[in-house]
Design a protein around this motif. Sequence first.
Motif, PDB file in Angstrom:
ATOM      1  N   LEU A  69       9.295   5.842  -1.343  1.00  0.00           N
ATOM      2  CA  LEU A  69       8.738   5.713   0.004  1.00  0.00           C
ATOM      3  C   LEU A  69       7.375   6.401   0.099  1.00  0.00           C
ATOM      4  CD1 LEU A  69      11.972   6.195   2.127  1.00  0.00           C
ATOM      5  CD2 LEU A  69      10.615   4.107   1.937  1.00  0.00           C
ATOM      6  N   ASP A  70       7.210   7.488  -0.638  1.00  0.00           N
ATOM      7  CA  ASP A  70       5.909   8.157  -0.671  1.00  0.00           C
ATOM      8  C   ASP A  70       4.871   7.257  -1.349  1.00  0.00           C
ATOM      9  OD1 ASP A  70       4.192  10.560  -0.333  1.00  0.00           O
ATOM     10  OD2 ASP A  70       4.204  10.559  -2.525  1.00  0.00           O
ATOM     11  N   TRP A  71       5.251   6.604  -2.456  1.00  0.00           N
ATOM     12  CA  TRP A  71       4.334   5.668  -3.121  1.00  0.00           C
ATOM     13  C   TRP A  71       3.986   4.506  -2.195  1.00  0.00           C
ATOM     14  CZ3 TRP A  71       7.059   5.267  -8.578  1.00  0.00           C
ATOM     15  CH2 TRP A  71       6.688   6.386  -9.349  1.00  0.00           C
ATOM     16  N   TYR A  72       4.982   4.024  -1.443  1.00  0.00           N
ATOM     17  CA  TYR A  72       4.710   2.929  -0.502  1.00  0.00           C
ATOM     18  C   TYR A  72       3.703   3.381   0.554  1.00  0.00           C
ATOM     19  CZ  TYR A  72       5.385  -0.714   3.010  1.00  0.00           C
ATOM     20  OH  TYR A  72       5.163  -1.726   3.917  1.00  0.00           O
ATOM     21  N   ALA A  73       3.931   4.561   1.119  1.00  0.00           N
ATOM     22  CA  ALA A  73       3.035   5.071   2.162  1.00  0.00           C
ATOM     23  C   ALA A  73       1.615   5.229   1.641  1.00  0.00           C
ATOM     24  CB  ALA A  73       3.564   6.403   2.690  1.00  0.00           C
ATOM     25  N   GLN A  74       1.489   5.525   0.331  1.00  0.00           N
ATOM     26  CA  GLN A  74       0.170   5.668  -0.287  1.00  0.00           C
ATOM     27  C   GLN A  74      -0.432   4.333  -0.726  1.00  0.00           C
ATOM     28  OE1 GLN A  74      -0.179   8.823  -3.314  1.00  0.00           O
ATOM     29  NE2 GLN A  74       1.809   9.571  -2.636  1.00  0.00           N
ATOM     30  N   GLY A  75       0.330   3.238  -0.589  1.00  0.00           N
ATOM     31  CA  GLY A  75      -0.161   1.929  -0.998  1.00  0.00           C
ATOM     32  C   GLY A  75      -0.086   1.677  -2.489  1.00  0.00           C
ATOM     33  N   LYS A  76       0.706   2.471  -3.219  1.00  0.00           N
ATOM     34  CA  LYS A  76       0.803   2.299  -4.672  1.00  0.00           C
ATOM     35  C   LYS A  76       1.750   1.172  -5.066  1.00  0.00           C
ATOM     36  CE  LYS A  76      -0.381   7.031  -6.007  1.00  0.00           C
ATOM     37  NZ  LYS A  76       0.064   8.249  -6.745  1.00  0.00           N
ATOM     38  N   ILE A  77       2.709   0.857  -4.207  1.00  0.00           N
ATOM     39  CA  ILE A  77       3.625  -0.251  -4.469  1.00  0.00           C
ATOM     40  C   ILE A  77       3.688  -1.128  -3.226  1.00  0.00           C
ATOM     41  CG2 ILE A  77       5.032   0.858  -6.250  1.00  0.00           C
ATOM     42  CD1 ILE A  77       6.997   1.717  -4.156  1.00  0.00           C
ATOM     43  N   ASN A  78       3.907  -2.416  -3.448  1.00  0.00           N
ATOM     44  CA  ASN A  78       3.847  -3.381  -2.344  1.00  0.00           C
ATOM     45  C   ASN A  78       4.890  -4.467  -2.573  1.00  0.00           C
ATOM     46  OD1 ASN A  78       2.939  -4.803  -0.081  1.00  0.00           O
ATOM     47  ND2 ASN A  78       1.513  -6.005  -1.325  1.00  0.00           N
ATOM     48  N   PRO A  79       6.003  -4.453  -1.844  1.00  0.00           N
ATOM     49  CA  PRO A  79       7.065  -5.444  -2.068  1.00  0.00           C
ATOM     50  C   PRO A  79       6.555  -6.874  -1.988  1.00  0.00           C
ATOM     51  CG  PRO A  79       7.831  -3.722  -0.587  1.00  0.00           C
ATOM     52  CD  PRO A  79       6.361  -3.493  -0.778  1.00  0.00           C
ATOM     53  N   HIS A  80       6.996  -7.685  -2.938  1.00  0.00           N
ATOM     54  CA  HIS A  80       6.643  -9.103  -2.958  1.00  0.00           C
ATOM     55  C   HIS A  80       7.835  -9.897  -2.428  1.00  0.00           C
ATOM     56  CE1 HIS A  80       4.867 -12.901  -4.333  1.00  0.00           C
ATOM     57  NE2 HIS A  80       6.087 -13.200  -4.760  1.00  0.00           N
ATOM     58  N   VAL A  81       7.668 -10.513  -1.278  1.00  0.00           N
ATOM     59  CA  VAL A  81       8.703 -11.342  -0.667  1.00  0.00           C
ATOM     60  C   VAL A  81       8.232 -12.789  -0.744  1.00  0.00           C
ATOM     61  CG1 VAL A  81      10.003 -11.847   1.442  1.00  0.00           C
ATOM     62  CG2 VAL A  81       9.404  -9.476   0.883  1.00  0.00           C
ATOM     63  N   SER A  82       8.918 -13.592  -1.539  1.00  0.00           N
ATOM     64  CA  SER A  82       8.467 -14.979  -1.704  1.00  0.00           C
ATOM     65  C   SER A  82       8.962 -15.879  -0.589  1.00  0.00           C
ATOM     66  CB  SER A  82       8.927 -15.539  -3.055  1.00  0.00           C
ATOM     67  OG  SER A  82      10.340 -15.624  -3.126  1.00  0.00           O
TER      68      SER A  82
END
Length: 323
Positions: free
Chosen positions: A278-291
């Motif tokens: 969640l910390d990585w998400y908040a920092q924009g390091k990971i971004n879920p791909h929803v097809s």
Amino acid sequence: MRTFRVTELGKRPALTDMQPLPIDPGQARVDIRACGLNFADLLMTKGSYQDTPDVPFSLGMEPAGIVTELGPDTDGPAAGTRVVVFSGKDGLADEGVFPADRCLPLPDNMSFEDAAAFQIAYGTSHVALDYKARLQPGETLLVLGAAGGVGLTAVEIGKVMGARVIACARGADKLEICKRAGADHVIDSTAEDIREAVKALGGADVVYDAVGGEQGEAAFRATKPDGRFLFIGFASGNMPNLKPNHMLVKNITTIGLYWGGYLKFKPEVLTDSLRQLLDWYAQGKINPHVSHTLPLEQAEDALELLRSRKSTGKVVVTMGPNS
């Protein structure tokens, strides 16, 4: 309330109406806005998943929504809190009652759709690569099924952890998605010899195998001495036939991972992992791909996308406003 329910194993689930469930101490009622689908949902309909609930039950392992009520004498996120839940079931419904300690508050910048696509896929890959395989910066990670729900997160997390990532998937369109997720090299499993292609790139220190079968066997043969081979799942329908004498000679470690299993004997592994993610998400390091995002009325169509392997990343079912 509406719920997508399994009433007989081996038969397709159906959207039905039922009364809301009562709430007990230790539980939270959640107004569900979105729920991610997983390959495990398909296995549950047949009774072949290791944690298939007793029938009848509703599908949906990772809902996201808003807490509307806490049970008597229950500590947990207050009513109005936006949460994601690892529920194991009952997420494909308008509302659900879940253990309050499994309701995890969301970052302000995370949508319900992203939250529903997040927990199992990213959690599986992070625990596998960090806690289990101890992936190190500069090592080479090979991901099989790299455009799938968990595979794509392994590509992303591998890059965040500093690895060189080789992504293996089916066809040019899926390989392009892997490149956008950060893959350094891609292999088309329908047109290339996986073993030879990986060996030409120097071999793999860590193999993330969500496919099994012949692909897993080829990847194992391209694993470097002292490498680690992760069993994540068997989407091909077959387990790879790996030779123990080869493991011995090459000092290869084979590692199994069932992410949800840690809830029963070491839940802090999952809690610590999700905090980091969640910390990585908040920092924009990971971004879920929803097809694909489909409404609850089309839950069967959403499952068919998984069944036919027409999706990439995650398929999410929505029940209300996604905000």
